[in-house]
Every structure is written in C-alpha cells, then in structure tokens.
Write an enzyme that holds these catalytic residues in place. Sequence first.
Site, PDB file in Angstrom:
ATOM      1  N   LYS A 151       0.831  -1.215   0.000  1.00 33.94           N
ATOM      2  CA  LYS A 151       0.000   0.000   0.000  1.00 33.94           C
ATOM      3  C   LYS A 151       0.860   1.258   0.000  1.00 33.94           C
ATOM      4  CE  LYS A 151      -2.096  -0.991   3.928  1.00 33.94           C
ATOM      5  NZ  LYS A 151      -1.555  -2.309   4.302  1.00 33.94           N
ATOM      6  N   ARG A 194      11.337  -1.558  10.893  1.00 30.79           N
ATOM      7  CA  ARG A 194      10.278  -1.269  11.865  1.00 30.79           C
ATOM      8  C   ARG A 194      10.242  -2.294  12.981  1.00 30.79           C
ATOM      9  NH1 ARG A 194       4.860  -0.130   8.525  1.00 30.79           N
ATOM     10  NH2 ARG A 194       4.037  -1.158  10.376  1.00 30.79           N
ATOM     11  N   ARG A 211      -0.740  -8.977  13.276  1.00 30.25           N
ATOM     12  CA  ARG A 211      -1.287  -7.947  12.381  1.00 30.25           C
ATOM     13  C   ARG A 211      -2.181  -8.585  11.307  1.00 30.25           C
ATOM     14  NH1 ARG A 211       4.216  -5.306  11.028  1.00 30.25           N
ATOM     15  NH2 ARG A 211       3.132  -4.055   9.503  1.00 30.25           N
TER      16      ARG A 211
HETATM   17  P1  AMP Z   1       0.960   0.340   9.345  1.00 30.40           P
HETATM   18  O1  AMP Z   1       2.113   1.260   9.162  1.00 30.40           O
HETATM   19  O2  AMP Z   1      -0.236   0.740   8.532  1.00 30.40           O
HETATM   20  O3  AMP Z   1       1.326  -1.105   9.180  1.00 30.40           O
HETATM   21  O4  AMP Z   1       0.501   0.498  10.895  1.00 30.40           O
HETATM   22  C1  AMP Z   1       1.346   0.144  11.954  1.00 30.40           C
HETATM   23  C2  AMP Z   1       0.568   0.049  13.263  1.00 30.40           C
HETATM   24  O5  AMP Z   1      -0.006   1.342  13.569  1.00 30.40           O
HETATM   25  C3  AMP Z   1      -0.615  -0.891  13.240  1.00 30.40           C
HETATM   26  O6  AMP Z   1      -0.242  -2.230  13.531  1.00 30.40           O
HETATM   27  C4  AMP Z   1      -1.517  -0.301  14.337  1.00 30.40           C
HETATM   28  O7  AMP Z   1      -1.043  -0.642  15.624  1.00 30.40           O
HETATM   29  C5  AMP Z   1      -1.305   1.190  14.138  1.00 30.40           C
HETATM   30  N1  AMP Z   1      -2.283   1.765  13.175  1.00 30.40           N
HETATM   31  C6  AMP Z   1      -2.046   2.246  11.924  1.00 30.40           C
HETATM   32  N2  AMP Z   1      -3.172   2.704  11.350  1.00 30.40           N
HETATM   33  C7  AMP Z   1      -4.155   2.513  12.267  1.00 30.40           C
HETATM   34  C8  AMP Z   1      -5.550   2.760  12.269  1.00 30.40           C
HETATM   35  N3  AMP Z   1      -6.170   3.271  11.187  1.00 30.40           N
HETATM   36  N4  AMP Z   1      -6.249   2.452  13.378  1.00 30.40           N
HETATM   37  C9  AMP Z   1      -5.645   1.915  14.458  1.00 30.40           C
HETATM   38  N5  AMP Z   1      -4.338   1.630  14.519  1.00 30.40           N
HETATM   39  C10 AMP Z   1      -3.588   1.930  13.434  1.00 30.40           C
END
Ligand code: AMP
Length: 208
Positions: free
Chosen positions: A15, A156, A167
């Site tokens: 994404k 990360r 996740r």
């Molecule tokens: P990502 O970078 O999108 O993989 O997000 C990393 C982490 O941030 C996720 O595993 C969640 O803990 C948190 N996170 C990101 N976006 C959201 C969201 N829209 N709602 C809740 N938690 C989020």
Amino acid sequence: MAMKLVLIGPPGSGKGTQASRLRERFGIPHLSSGDILRAQVAEGTEFGKKIKQYMDRGEIGPAELITEVILDHLGRTCPDGFILDGFPRTLYQAEKLSESHAINATILIDVPEKEIISRISGRLSCRKCNSIYHSTNKPPRQENVCDACGGPLFHRQDDNEETILNRMRVYNKETRPVVDFYRKAGQLHAVNGARDADSIFADIITLL
Ligand code: AMP
C-alpha cells in the site's frame, strides 16, 4: 487531480509503495496512518505514549482517539484530495470517514498470507521521508541510506514474525469488514498484489 482514494490490503501488500507512486504521478497527498502514529511515538507525545504498546503488538488500539487524530490530520493537511493508506482499518473508522468525505474509489491490494512474512521481514523504511525498500527485492543503492532523500533507513520494530502474525489476524478480523463495506457501496476495485510493484501500479492506473 482532486481525488479521494483509499488503499486497503494486508500488512506488506505494498500500500505504501503504491500510494507514494500515485502521489508522484498525480500530485495527490499521501497520508499513511502508520507514519502519522509512528511520528507521534518518535516525538514522545502523550498520544504517542498511549499508542506505542498497541503498535508494538500490532493491535488497533483506542479506536475513537486514533480516528479523531487521523481525521483531524486529514482535514488540516489535505481536505480536498488524498490517498489514504492504513486508514480506515475498522468498520467504525470507515463509517466515520464516510461522514466527512466522499471517497471516489477504494483499491484492494490482495496478497496471499504466505507471501507476507518474507516481504515484511525484509522491509526497510526511511526515517526522514518514509520511502520503502526491501533488503533483497528492492535494496537501496547505498546500504541503509535512502535513495530519495539520503535519510537513514530502519527496520520497523513491529516488522517481526510474531507481530506480523498478529497484524494479519487483526486484518482478517477488523479490516475485512471494511472491504465488504466498500464492496457493498460499489466502490471497491481489487488488484492482484502478488506481483512486482510496476505491474500492480499499471493495474491501478487502468482502474482509475
Ligand atoms: P501500518 O504502518 O499501517 O502497518 O501500521 C502500523 C501500526 O499502527 C498498526 O499495527 C496499528 O497498531 C497502528 N495503526 C495504523 N493505522 C491505524 C488505524 N487506522 N487504526 C488503528 N491503529 C492503526
């Protein structure tokens, strides 16, 4: 081009990579909820302290608070057009988003689970501009240095096997209903994400 796009897909589906390509091509701002939340954690804000534990475990965290922060950010930085990546992640977030913004299209980047772990465990992100690399599939020209801005690359903390499995579980339980929400609204377009980034991008451009 003023367009409101949502990118959905499991962790590691690409994404972020596709969103930044779309930003380059069309000049639409890219908003990654994960980047926004990581910046809060890095700054050590009260909000950042509250969400860090959830992020480390790969969980959703306080839904209402996160929704408020992301929607507020959206309203301030790009009210007219955006590419959302990582938000909405739950049905609640999708409903809240639809109250304030009419989405033009939602793109689902689908990738089989077995591919996800190898993709994520090699992922490297730029601390400065959030560009994404992969240690074998897309290495930077110079080790640990971002090609785009020269910033330092990091792995990360939540990109480890245990957290990735969590996740994916959260994605299946919380985010799949969001896919159905947009499908029912007639706004969902799916692309096969189990291919190289160029082919996926070409499909997305055709869809748009
Ligand atoms: P990502 O970078 O999108 O993989 O997000 C990393 C982490 O941030 C996720 O595993 C969640 O803990 C948190 N996170 C990101 N976006 C959201 C969201 N829209 N709602 C809740 N938690 C989020």
